[in-house]
Design an enzyme around this catalytic site. Sequence first.
Site, PDB file in Angstrom:
ATOM      1  N   TYR A 117       4.763 -20.030 -13.042  1.00 37.29           N
ATOM      2  CA  TYR A 117       6.198 -20.158 -13.253  1.00 37.29           C
ATOM      3  C   TYR A 117       6.782 -18.764 -13.459  1.00 37.29           C
ATOM      4  CZ  TYR A 117       5.027 -24.779 -15.354  1.00 37.29           C
ATOM      5  OH  TYR A 117       4.558 -26.024 -15.640  1.00 37.29           O
ATOM      6  N   ASP A 125       4.532 -34.462 -24.341  1.00 36.43           N
ATOM      7  CA  ASP A 125       5.143 -34.944 -23.099  1.00 36.43           C
ATOM      8  C   ASP A 125       5.204 -36.472 -23.039  1.00 36.43           C
ATOM      9  OD1 ASP A 125       5.543 -32.348 -22.330  1.00 36.43           O
ATOM     10  OD2 ASP A 125       3.904 -32.304 -20.875  1.00 36.43           O
ATOM     11  N   HIS A 127      10.426 -30.976 -18.888  1.00 33.79           N
ATOM     12  CA  HIS A 127      10.883 -29.961 -19.838  1.00 33.79           C
ATOM     13  C   HIS A 127      12.180 -29.291 -19.401  1.00 33.79           C
ATOM     14  CE1 HIS A 127       6.279 -29.456 -20.131  1.00 33.79           C
ATOM     15  NE2 HIS A 127       6.669 -30.367 -21.007  1.00 33.79           N
ATOM     16  N   LYS A 137      13.856 -21.550 -13.103  1.00 33.54           N
ATOM     17  CA  LYS A 137      12.412 -21.407 -12.900  1.00 33.54           C
ATOM     18  C   LYS A 137      12.137 -21.303 -11.410  1.00 33.54           C
ATOM     19  CE  LYS A 137      11.270 -24.468 -16.740  1.00 33.54           C
ATOM     20  NZ  LYS A 137      10.636 -25.721 -17.152  1.00 33.54           N
TER      21      LYS A 137
END
Length: 175
Positions: free
Chosen positions: A132, A168, A62, A72
Amino acid sequence: MKLVPTELPGVMVVEAEPVGDERGLFARVYDADAFAAAGLPTDWPQCNLSWNPVRHTLRGMHFQTGEAAEPKLVRCTRGRVFDVAVDLRPASPGFRRWVGVELDADRRNALYVPPGCAHGFLTLTQEAEVLYMMGARYRPEAASGVRWNDPAFAIAWPAAPALIGPRDASWPDFG
């Protein structure tokens, strides 16, 4: 806490340096001053949690496009994951290269992924949980991804995915 550069520009492993005694241990896992000194962001307006009950669950790859590109800071808080960053920044000397790091709740390490990199992970244990810290708020219209097994990157995953979501599984090749 130590910030350890990887072979990809701007991608850092954050290593905890626990100090233990009879009570257990204590470790600094984030320090705004250390991040600022390394040129990394210190503002984390959003935190996300991913719980994965099945070993070898794959999430990724992603990224957010354009001005929504987000840094991130990824940490495994339960179990272990193989965490991957792929450099999609055309001007970067690391363009199209990847780095993989085993994040382990017992080691308390993390991976900093800069904007312009795709991110994903494969769980190595049952019941893996990933936290995250996001340097930008999620914008669904900017969400994108690349295929986890795109030959342009040739990521050496430690195992084949046992579980992968439809989105995904259907990301396109990078091109």
